[in-house]
Design a protein around this motif. Structure first.
Motif, short mmCIF file in Angstrom:
data_model
loop_
_atom_site.label_atom_id
_atom_site.label_comp_id
_atom_site.label_asym_id
_atom_site.label_seq_id
_atom_site.Cartn_x
_atom_site.Cartn_y
_atom_site.Cartn_z
N ARG A 140 0.72 -1.05 -0.03
CA ARG A 140 -0.02 0.01 0.07
C ARG A 140 0.84 1.22 0.12
O ARG A 140 0.30 2.22 -0.38
CB ARG A 140 -0.76 0.11 1.20
CG ARG A 140 -1.83 -1.14 1.17
CD ARG A 140 -2.52 -1.40 2.70
NE ARG A 140 -3.72 -2.18 2.66
CZ ARG A 140 -3.92 -3.33 2.42
NH1 ARG A 140 -2.87 -4.00 2.53
NH2 ARG A 140 -5.05 -3.90 2.41
N TRP B 219 1.32 -2.87 -6.30
CA TRP B 219 -0.28 -3.30 -5.92
C TRP B 219 -0.43 -4.84 -5.85
O TRP B 219 -1.33 -5.43 -5.16
CB TRP B 219 -1.00 -2.81 -6.97
CG TRP B 219 -1.14 -1.30 -6.93
CD1 TRP B 219 -0.85 -0.37 -5.76
CD2 TRP B 219 -1.01 -0.25 -8.02
NE1 TRP B 219 -0.90 0.88 -6.06
CE2 TRP B 219 -1.08 1.19 -7.43
CE3 TRP B 219 -1.59 -0.23 -9.24
CZ2 TRP B 219 -1.30 2.07 -8.37
CZ3 TRP B 219 -1.58 0.87 -10.02
CH2 TRP B 219 -1.52 2.04 -9.45
N ARG C 268 -4.90 5.29 3.89
CA ARG C 268 -3.94 4.77 3.02
C ARG C 268 -3.34 3.33 3.55
O ARG C 268 -3.14 2.40 2.89
CB ARG C 268 -2.77 5.54 2.92
CG ARG C 268 -2.71 6.57 1.86
CD ARG C 268 -1.39 7.25 1.80
NE ARG C 268 -0.47 6.36 1.01
CZ ARG C 268 0.83 6.70 0.87
NH1 ARG C 268 1.60 7.59 1.49
NH2 ARG C 268 1.58 5.60 0.19
N GLU D 150 -4.18 11.56 -8.24
CA GLU D 150 -5.40 11.17 -7.24
C GLU D 150 -5.55 12.51 -6.31
O GLU D 150 -6.73 12.67 -6.14
CB GLU D 150 -4.72 9.89 -6.32
CG GLU D 150 -4.80 8.63 -6.84
CD GLU D 150 -6.26 8.30 -7.70
OE1 GLU D 150 -7.15 8.09 -6.71
OE2 GLU D 150 -6.24 8.39 -8.78
N ASN E 196 -4.93 0.18 -13.47
CA ASN E 196 -4.57 1.11 -12.22
C ASN E 196 -5.28 0.46 -11.05
O ASN E 196 -6.20 -0.36 -11.11
CB ASN E 196 -4.87 2.52 -12.15
CG ASN E 196 -3.99 3.48 -12.67
OD1 ASN E 196 -2.71 2.95 -12.66
ND2 ASN E 196 -4.12 4.63 -13.03
N SER F 160 -10.10 1.95 -6.74
CA SER F 160 -10.38 2.98 -5.68
C SER F 160 -11.71 3.43 -5.52
O SER F 160 -12.56 3.43 -6.21
CB SER F 160 -9.28 3.96 -5.70
OG SER F 160 -9.41 4.90 -6.92
N THR G 229 -9.02 4.25 0.65
CA THR G 229 -9.23 4.82 -0.21
C THR G 229 -9.23 3.85 -1.37
O THR G 229 -10.11 3.54 -2.51
CB THR G 229 -8.46 5.96 -0.49
OG1 THR G 229 -8.90 6.95 0.38
CG2 THR G 229 -8.77 6.78 -2.18
N GLU G 230 -7.99 3.15 -1.63
CA GLU G 230 -7.79 2.03 -2.56
C GLU G 230 -8.46 0.98 -1.98
O GLU G 230 -8.23 0.45 -0.89
CB GLU G 230 -6.29 1.96 -2.74
CG GLU G 230 -5.45 3.33 -3.45
CD GLU G 230 -3.98 3.30 -3.63
OE1 GLU G 230 -3.48 2.24 -2.96
OE2 GLU G 230 -3.49 3.94 -4.03
#
Length: 610
Positions: free
Chosen positions: A69, A93, A163, A300, A469, A472, A485-486
């Protein structure tokens, strides 16, 4: 017109493929400070083997769920997949995907204590935890002294919860250390609750990994602290993040200015949005191209309505009542020659001053330096940095000038990123083990592993899979400080993204005893990475050059490792089965590298095999 003499110039040379060659041949692994075996764990994820990928990551970098993360991703810019479609493998990721989708928690087995020497570590951040883990696995009893009530360091007090959920940090920083038998003494600040000199008497070795938490002052173009830096509403970024992370009362303005554009600045501006700021500016003295922050994070932040202004430097923080912030005066810059950082120096443009009005909060995020006030340097006769007071260390041994006192991580190197601190901690553990009389693990002999029936190019369309990507939350759902958020890849998405990997740890090998030089592999290669060259084109002085002089009809098969996508089509095409896909493995001392030791030829970045 092509000059025929120029066309026939020697272009390649032979050499023994040392560990250095192998490391550069796997750019993601050499790009990672902790030398994570990226190719292998990505390959495991491509087969949905998430648990195995997670354990492989934990072995290398201690806190894989955290890094998945928050890692600075130095491995991704050098990823060879960039050469195919301009998008690297989503290495970071996918590390998170392995942590998220594993089936088991994998509680660690406690290693037995087999050493009679004790080690103390100051700080339970990334460097301290990595050092403690490795020393425990070597059999040492280890005690960490931590000023905060939980382990993790900046992972807890600096990285926002939106996060990095605290369930992740607790499992990998607290539970993992407990499982290993690392003793952590919380709420204990060395220099206040216990003295460093006492630790040096009680332990056989001490490792200082206290982090880097003192914010740099707000200075103007002249390097001096700007007027108004002490007004109410001015706060440094590390303090702001610590207060919001620990749930302490903190004022967050409606119109906020964040000074700086690094990792801390990104966390601050996006956190301010989540705490109700109506307008947030990020002001940076250099250009957009030179900002330290990751491009993805900047994008972002812009999605969340943060406004970025570049080439501006603050000159004064303004106040209407003499107490509270009301605005900031800036001067615009142009870029001059590069400074000591390698980036072009910002130069103020006379007459370009302007003011941002109606500002009620300023967050300074210019980086940090280490607090050395608790170290009795004179009493210990320590050699220290004259400017900062931080102990100097021998880069080979990680030891200070005081025998048995080691230091590393951001405490000695300055504020960087988690993976670099982890690498320091692991290297320090090796050095401490040597100091205490331990021996490095002997390197294992190299092993050649042939991959039978390798036909990836016949069954997979991996070279055309687009980069995706990480999913999110929609922007309208992001205004919560405790909601991540993600949302992360689904297992299916992770498998697909992992399939994009070119698996650079694999190598095409041609058996010269059965190769008939038919050029079938040259014809079928989709990226023109195989060619046939005469021996006369070996550079003069090369061991093969003498062979070229006596064997005029000889030829070499050249394989360009930079272009090869490991599709295996050449294996299928070869009529004599002279081509195979192999992996060469050898564990280096202390398992810090997987390396190869095989003879190959080279043409620039290409390998040549006769």
């Amino acid at each position: 017109m092509i000059d025929p003499d120029r066309e026939l110039e020697p272009r390649y040379q032979s050499f023994l493929a040392s560990p250095d060659w192998y490391q550069t041949n796997i750019p993601c692994q050499v790009g990672c400070p902790a030398h994570t075996d990226v190719s292998t764990y990505i390959g495991l994820i491509s087969q949905a083997r998430f648990d195995e990928a997670y354990l492989l990551n934990r072995k290398a970098n201690v806190v894989p769920g955290v890094l998945g993360r928050t890692c600075a991703r130095p491995c991704e810019p050098v990823c060879r997949r960039n050469k195919i479609d301009g998008k690297p493998i989503a290495i970071c990721w996918l590390k998170r995907a392995a942590a998220d989708h594993r089936q088991f928690r994998h509680r660690a087995e406690r290693p037995p204590i087999t050493r009679d020497k004790k080690v103390a570590i100051v700080g339970a951040g990334a460097a301290g935890l990595a050092c403690a883990r490795d020393l425990r696995e070597m059999g040492y009893p280890v005690t960490i002294y931590e000023a905060d009530p939980v382990a993790g360091g900046v992972m807890v007090n600096g990285i926002p919860i939106w996060r990095l959920p605290r369930s992740v940090t607790y499992e990998e920083c607290n539970e993992y250390m407990d499982d290993l038998g690392v003793e952590v003494v919380y709420n204990t600040r060395v220099g206040r609750d216990i003295q460093l000199t006492d630790l040096l008497k009680q332990y056989d070795a001490v490792f200082l990994a206290a982090g880097c938490y003192i914010s740099n002052p707000i200075t103007g173009p002249d390097g001096k602290v700007v007027p108004g830096a002490d007004l109410v509403g001015v706060m440094n970024g590390i303090e702001f993040l610590a207060k919001t992370n620990y749930g302490e009362p903190v004022f967050v303005g409606k119109r906020v200015v964040v000074l700086g554009s690094g990792f801390t600045a990104m966390d601050c501006c996006r956190t301010a949005i989540r705490f109700g700021a109506e307008k947030v500016y990020v002001m940076y003295r250099r250009s957009k191209e030179e900002q330290p922050a990751d491009e993805y994070e900047v994008d972002e932040a812009i999605r969340e309505n943060v406004e970025f202004q570049y080439l501006v430097t603050q000159t004064e923080i303004l106040s209407k009542d003499g107490v509270h912030v009301s605005g900031i005066k800036f001067v615009r810059n142009k870029l001059g020659d590069p400074d000591s950082s390698g980036r072009r120096r910002p130069i103020p443009i006379p007459g370009s001053e302007f003011v941002l009005d109606d500002i009620d909060m300023v967050i300074a995020a210019f980086g940090q330096y280490s607090d050395s006030s608790w170290i009795p340097a004179k009493e210990l006769n320590l050699e220290v940095n004259r400017r900062t007071g931080v102990p100097l260390i021998d880069r080979e041994t990680w030891m200070t000038s005081y025998p048995g006192l080691f230091a590393g991580g951001d405490f000695t190197e300055g504020s960087r990123n988690l993976i670099s601190a982890i690498a320091d901690g692991r290297d320090a553990a090796i050095a401490i083990n040597r100091y205490l009389g331990g021996q490095d693990k002997p390197a294992e002999p190299p092993e050649e592993i042939e991959l039978p029936d390798y036909r990836r190019g016949m069954v997979d369309d991996y070279e055309s899979i687009p980069h995706e990507n990480i999913p999110s939350l929609p922007v309208k759902e992001r205004y919560s400080y405790t909601r991540e958020t993600e949302t992360g890849y689904t297992p299916e998405q992770a498998v697909i993204q992992a399939r994009r990997c070119l698996q650079c740890q694999l190598n095409i090998m041609i058996d010269p005893s059965i190769c008939i030089l038919c050029s079938g592999c040259v014809d079928i290669c989709p990226y023109d990475c195989i060619s046939m060259e005469g021996l006369s084109r070996v550079v003069k002085g090369d061991p093969l050059h003498q062979l070229a002089e006596t064997w005029q009809g000889g030829a070499d098969m050249i394989i360009d490792e930079e272009k090869c996508i490991r599709c295996g089509l050449c294996i299928v095409r070869c009529p004599t089965d002279a081509i195979s896909m192999v992996q060469f493995e050898v564990a280096s001392p202390n398992d810090r590298w997987t390396v190869s030791k095989i003879p190959v030829l080279n043409r620039g970045q290409a390998n040549a095999r006769r």
